[in-house]
Design an enzyme around this catalytic site. Structure first.
Site, PDB file in Angstrom:
ATOM      1  N   HIS A 369      55.074 -25.316  31.609  1.00 16.60           N
ATOM      2  CA  HIS A 369      55.224 -24.316  30.549  1.00 16.60           C
ATOM      3  C   HIS A 369      55.608 -22.938  31.024  1.00 16.60           C
ATOM      4  O   HIS A 369      55.784 -22.040  30.209  1.00 16.60           O
ATOM      5  CB  HIS A 369      53.917 -24.176  29.763  1.00 16.60           C
ATOM      6  CG  HIS A 369      53.669 -25.291  28.808  1.00 16.60           C
ATOM      7  ND1 HIS A 369      54.184 -25.310  27.533  1.00 16.60           N
ATOM      8  CD2 HIS A 369      52.991 -26.445  28.949  1.00 16.60           C
ATOM      9  CE1 HIS A 369      53.811 -26.412  26.928  1.00 16.60           C
ATOM     10  NE2 HIS A 369      53.083 -27.133  27.775  1.00 16.60           N
ATOM     11  N   LYS A 560      52.767 -11.899  18.851  1.00 23.18           N
ATOM     12  CA  LYS A 560      52.603 -12.863  19.941  1.00 23.18           C
ATOM     13  C   LYS A 560      51.646 -12.253  20.941  1.00 23.18           C
ATOM     14  O   LYS A 560      51.242 -11.094  20.794  1.00 23.18           O
ATOM     15  CB  LYS A 560      53.939 -13.180  20.614  1.00 23.18           C
ATOM     16  CG  LYS A 560      54.752 -11.925  20.966  1.00 23.18           C
ATOM     17  CD  LYS A 560      56.085 -12.262  21.592  1.00 23.18           C
ATOM     18  CE  LYS A 560      57.165 -12.660  20.624  1.00 23.18           C
ATOM     19  NZ  LYS A 560      57.623 -14.024  20.743  1.00 23.18           N
ATOM     20  N   ARG A 561      51.283 -13.019  22.000  1.00 21.66           N
ATOM     21  CA  ARG A 561      50.440 -12.433  23.036  1.00 21.66           C
ATOM     22  C   ARG A 561      51.105 -11.171  23.584  1.00 21.66           C
ATOM     23  O   ARG A 561      52.332 -11.074  23.624  1.00 21.66           O
ATOM     24  CB  ARG A 561      50.236 -13.437  24.173  1.00 21.66           C
ATOM     25  CG  ARG A 561      49.222 -14.486  23.837  1.00 21.66           C
ATOM     26  CD  ARG A 561      47.863 -13.900  23.607  1.00 21.66           C
ATOM     27  NE  ARG A 561      47.203 -13.558  24.828  1.00 21.66           N
ATOM     28  CZ  ARG A 561      46.029 -14.055  25.210  1.00 21.66           C
ATOM     29  NH1 ARG A 561      45.366 -14.904  24.444  1.00 21.66           N
ATOM     30  NH2 ARG A 561      45.474 -13.672  26.339  1.00 21.66           N
ATOM     31  N   LYS A 566      57.069 -10.172  27.651  1.00 19.37           N
ATOM     32  CA  LYS A 566      57.468 -10.318  26.248  1.00 19.37           C
ATOM     33  C   LYS A 566      58.012  -9.001  25.684  1.00 19.37           C
ATOM     34  O   LYS A 566      58.579  -8.946  24.611  1.00 19.37           O
ATOM     35  CB  LYS A 566      56.295 -10.812  25.401  1.00 19.37           C
ATOM     36  CG  LYS A 566      55.853 -12.235  25.774  1.00 19.37           C
ATOM     37  CD  LYS A 566      54.694 -12.704  24.921  1.00 19.37           C
ATOM     38  CE  LYS A 566      54.084 -14.017  25.366  1.00 19.37           C
ATOM     39  NZ  LYS A 566      54.821 -15.211  24.932  1.00 19.37           N
ATOM     40  N   THR A 668      57.832 -20.440  20.324  1.00 19.19           N
ATOM     41  CA  THR A 668      57.846 -21.252  19.107  1.00 19.19           C
ATOM     42  C   THR A 668      57.782 -20.341  17.889  1.00 19.19           C
ATOM     43  O   THR A 668      58.201 -20.734  16.804  1.00 19.19           O
ATOM     44  CB  THR A 668      56.668 -22.251  19.053  1.00 19.19           C
ATOM     45  OG1 THR A 668      55.463 -21.545  19.355  1.00 19.19           O
ATOM     46  CG2 THR A 668      56.856 -23.394  20.017  1.00 19.19           C
ATOM     47  N   LYS A 672      59.565 -20.480  13.978  1.00 25.66           N
ATOM     48  CA  LYS A 672      58.841 -20.322  12.703  1.00 25.66           C
ATOM     49  C   LYS A 672      59.513 -19.254  11.837  1.00 25.66           C
ATOM     50  O   LYS A 672      59.666 -19.421  10.621  1.00 25.66           O
ATOM     51  CB  LYS A 672      57.378 -19.950  12.966  1.00 25.66           C
ATOM     52  CG  LYS A 672      56.610 -21.061  13.666  1.00 25.66           C
ATOM     53  CD  LYS A 672      55.264 -20.592  14.246  1.00 25.66           C
ATOM     54  CE  LYS A 672      54.740 -21.649  15.227  1.00 25.66           C
ATOM     55  NZ  LYS A 672      53.647 -21.178  16.085  1.00 25.66           N
TER      56      LYS A 672
END
Ligand code: D6G
Length: 821
Positions: A369, A560-561, A566, A668, A672
């Site tokens: 992952h 998100k985290r 990110k 993901t 969505k």
């Protein structure tokens, strides 16, 4: 969070009798909760409603389990340290086609289903993407009718509850089991012993030959199963999620108690309780503590014992295990299961090493992952040896095989041999769990096309050379039941009227919507649905935070985290730059925008927590500055979880997927948002690449360096300072942040964070800034041309059916597990 979910037609042709359901609820309230309606609390109604539906689940569950036994076909076992499930009630009601009937039945008793649904706690047994993926996969495996079991840990405290105090994240314990868990069944009969520590004894035959090894642990715990039924779409199949809880073998040490040592008497009990008490809150970085390794072994060992027990109840020996079981390792957390199966095969069931290795290698599959070096698990050899002495021996034996294979080929340099070794030898010796999972599995997959390619070129380059057919790609997916049918009833209603119901069973049918993308009347209805969803989010923000938002503004969302790769920081800096511009050019026709942020940071991750503080500080200053005239608002929603995502995603206009290229394995959230009709602004990273292929380049806004360019810049050592000097907009924004404009009480608070961008800019925030800001202005332009905007977003909804986790699971089934789907 009031929502009306659509229901499929009841599986049986007969209409579910609402009056009968209403009577059952009262029965259940009385005999299973022990209350009469006049004194029942909302929680009591919730419990009674769940139990009434649960009874219907159980019939199908028993039926599915029996079918799996009767067929004695291959079963899938999905081992995952995390299952980020969220609420289950709506899932089960809606998948069984009981949503509307239950709503009506409860209304007869004057109970609003939406109110009690909101009381169900989120089962937050995961940190983020990896855990949510496991939950989507469980639902899809049941929906596509694969006999599958999920195995994990029943943490008493899931992911911490986040509060924001003066802008800082504060972590509080999460207590999802406070009111009991009506979905789970405790199976005391399904308990296994799991040991730690101790010694390994060798048993020799009379003639002095080594017969086998026996591990004699000095600590033992019981793993007790708690089963939750997982209902597939239309109740086709109900699978089992089995979560393990640790219990002491001896609940109380009577000798100690009798000697007056009352605390010491509970030692075993306390130790067991600690084992499965808390989920490690680290996402994509190394947790490292001994307790974590204990958790990993505990749940892997219990699961492997359970799988072996089930197999032997129907088959003569474990030689046939590969034909009957595919054991999937979700990341390296359960990789120790490879050594545990070897141990059981050799030490308990009498197979020799070669047989055991053959069986093992044909039973396990592994999903990688992340490529982040700090997230690749490894354990110090002395710790490993102390806790799991027999497994350490087995790992050395496996390693000898692998090294021999590599050395016997002329192609491998000593450096390459060192890199494939299961033991890291430079400096502190460590066991590499990624390499163990790789060599112990017949399939190793990445989670997006780009990620899989990078795996072959980076972390697993040398193992890939040794086993060139092992790595394959399975791009992630999301269950369309939760992420469209349940969370966006308004859009579903519109879709059903427009293209019929087929998409509910065959998500590819969403393609039919393409024909309506430029239809003005349809665009207006699509926009009206989005508007209603935005109003719902506006209500949530008003309730929780007291901030008033304009639903006609562009809702720009990054949830998100919180992690440097990110790049929430990039988004915040651009927000500050926009703020500067609105103030310096007030005459311009600025477009109203709301920037939403939500997400948790690992409690030990300093910079991530600082980024949360910065987002909150920027929000405070901008939201209270009258010169902005409400044109820009910034909202950091505390305590992001699955249920919150279900409200935010249907309300988003713009989806921020802006990770440094090459670092987000898949994502993901990106899927969505696109499914729910948001436009993506993103880098060519993870599954964004494939989303672009599906929706078309003209329906997505891409910016920034590509993965190979990032790698090249990192390798050559770039000069971010020069980049910053060259961009006035960026320089000003950075100066404002680092000089304390947003933190007047602590002017130096962000000096180091921003200083890092000048020094190394590891995540290419400064380097990508101009390209990101340009992309944002492109977004403004599209938003102003409403027909173009909705044409693009409708095409997103129409074209991302491929990202259904049903598709992903079918690929796993056909190409990895070899089970019918
Ligand atoms: C689940 C479903 C239940 C079944 C039980 C044990 O709780 O119907 O009896 O699992 O199944 P095995 O673990 O023995 O397969």
């Amino acid at each position: 969070m009031a929502k009306t979910s659509p229901s499929p037609k009841p599986a049986a042709a007969k209409q579910v009798d609402v009056l009968k359901l209403a009577a059952e609820i009262i029965e259940c309230l009385k005999y299973r909760v022990g209350k009469e309606p006049s004194v029942a609390t909302r929680h009591d109604w919730l419990t009674a409603s769940i139990k009434v539906v649960r009874d219907r689940v159980i019939d199908r569950w028993i039926d599915s389990t029996r079918r799996a036994y009767d067929q004695n076909g291959k079963r899938v076992y999905y081992l995952s340290m995390e299952f980020l499930i969220g609420r289950l009630m709506r899932d089960a009601f809606s998948n069984l086609g009981l949503m509307d009937s239950m709503r009506e039945a409860l209304a007869i008793h004057d109970v609003d289903i939406d109110i009690i649904a909101a009381l169900e706690p989120d089962a937050a047994l995961g940190n983020g993407g990896l855990g949510r993926l496991a939950a989507c996969f469980m639902e899809s495996m049941a929906s596509v009718d694969i006999p599958a079991h999920g195995y994990g840990i029943r943490y008493v405290h899931g992911l911490f509850r986040q509060e924001i105090h003066d802008g800082w994240q504060v972590e509080l314990p999460e207590t999802w089991l406070e009111h009991g868990n009506p979905w789970e069944f405790e199976r005391r009969e399904g308990a296994y012993e799991v040991g730690f520590g101790g010694k390994v004894a060798s048993i020799t035959s009379k003639d002095g030959r080594l017969e086998r090894h026996v591990w004699k642990p000095n600590e033992r715990f019981l793993a007790v199963a708690f089963d939750t039924p997982v209902v597939g779409w239309r109740g086709k199949r109900v699978n089992t999620l089995r979560l393990w809880s640790a219990m002491p073998v001896d609940p109380i040490l009577l000798d100690a108690f009798n000697a007056g040592d009352h605390i010491g008497a509970l030692r075993e009990s306390n130790k067991a309780e600690a084992l499965t008490r808390v989920l490690y809150p680290a996402d994509s970085h190394q947790a490292g503590q001994e307790l974590r390794l204990r958790q990993e072994y505990f749940f892997s060992a219990a699961s492997i014992q359970d799988i072996v027990r089930r197999h032997l109840s129907q088959n003569e020996s474990l030689s046939s295990l590969p034909e009957k079981a595919a054991i999937h390792l979700n990341d390296t957390h359960p990789a120790i299961a490879v050594a545990e199966l070897m141990r059981l095969l050799m030490d308990v069931h009498g197979h020799d090493f070669d047989e055991a290795w053959h069986i093992t290698r044909h039973t396990f599959a592994y999903t990688n992952h992340t490529l982040l070096p700090e997230a690749l698990e490894s354990w110090p050899v002395p710790l490993f040896e102390r806790l799991l002495p027999r497994h350490m021996q087995i790992i050395y034996a496996i390693n000898a095989e692998i090294l021999l294979k590599a050395r016997s080929s002329d192609d491998f340099t000593e450096d390459q041999v060192r890199s494939i070794s299961l033991i890291h030898e430079d400096g502190e010796r460590r066991v590499r769990m990624g390499n163990l999972a790789f060599v112990g599995a017949f399939s190793v997959n990445g989670v997006s096309a780009l990620h899989t390619d990078l795996m072959k070129e980076t972390v697993f380059a040398d193992l890939h050379k040794l086993y060139p057919n092992r790595i394959n790609n399975k791009t992630n997916g999301i269950t369309p039941r939760r992420w469209l049918l349940q969370c966006n009833p308004g859009l579903v209603g519109l879709l059903r009227e427009t293209i019929g119901d087929r998409f509910m069973d065959d998500i590819d049918a969403l393609r039919d919507l393409d024909a309506y993308a430029d239809d003005t009347a349809f665009q207006e209805r699509f926009a009206a649905v989005k508007r209603a969803n935005k109003e719902q989010l506006v209500g949530l923000v008003a309730d929780r935070m007291g901030i008033r938002l304009d639903p006609s503004a562009l809702f720009d969302v990054q949830i998100k985290r919180i992690h440097e790769y990110k790049r929430q920081l990039l988004n915040i800096i651009e927000t500050v730059a926009l703020y500067d511009q609105i103030r310096s050019r007030p005459e311009k026709d600025w477009l109203p925008r709301v920037k939403f942020f939500a997400g948790k940071a690992a409690p030990s991750y300093h910079n991530a927590k600082l980024i949360i503080k910065l987002a909150n500080d920027v929000a405070r200053v901008i939201n209270s500055d009258p010169s902005v005239r409400g044109l820009l608002k910034v909202v950091f929603l505390p305590n992001y979880n699955v249920s919150m995502a279900e409200v935010i995603i249907p309300a988003a206009d713009l989806s921020e997927q802006i990770s440094t290229a090459g670092l987000e394995a898949s994502g993901t959230g990106n899927m969505k948002f696109a499914l729910n009709g948001a436009l993506t602004i993103g880098t060519l990273d993870g599954a964004n690449v494939e989303i672009r292929e599906c929706v078309g380049d003209e329906n997505i806004v891409i910016f920034g360096l590509k993965a190979d360019e990032v790698a090249a810049r990192r390798a050559e050592g770039h000069n971010p300072r020069a980049v910053i000097e060259a961009s006035q907009e960026l320089r000003q924004a950075l100066e404002a942040i680092s000089s304390g404009v947003f933190s007047p009480d602590q002017p130096d608070l962000y000096k180091d964070l921003i200083g890092g961008l000048y020094e190394h800019d590891w995540f290419m925030v400064a380097v990508d800034f101009d390209s990101y800001a340009d992309a944002q202005r492109r977004v403004d332009g599209i938003w102003r041309e409403s027909p173009r905007w909705y044409g693009m977003t409708i095409r997103n909804t129409a074209r991302v059916g491929w990202f259904s986790s049903d598709r992903t699971i079918r690929q796993y089934a056909n190409e990895i597990w070899k089970v019918p789907a």
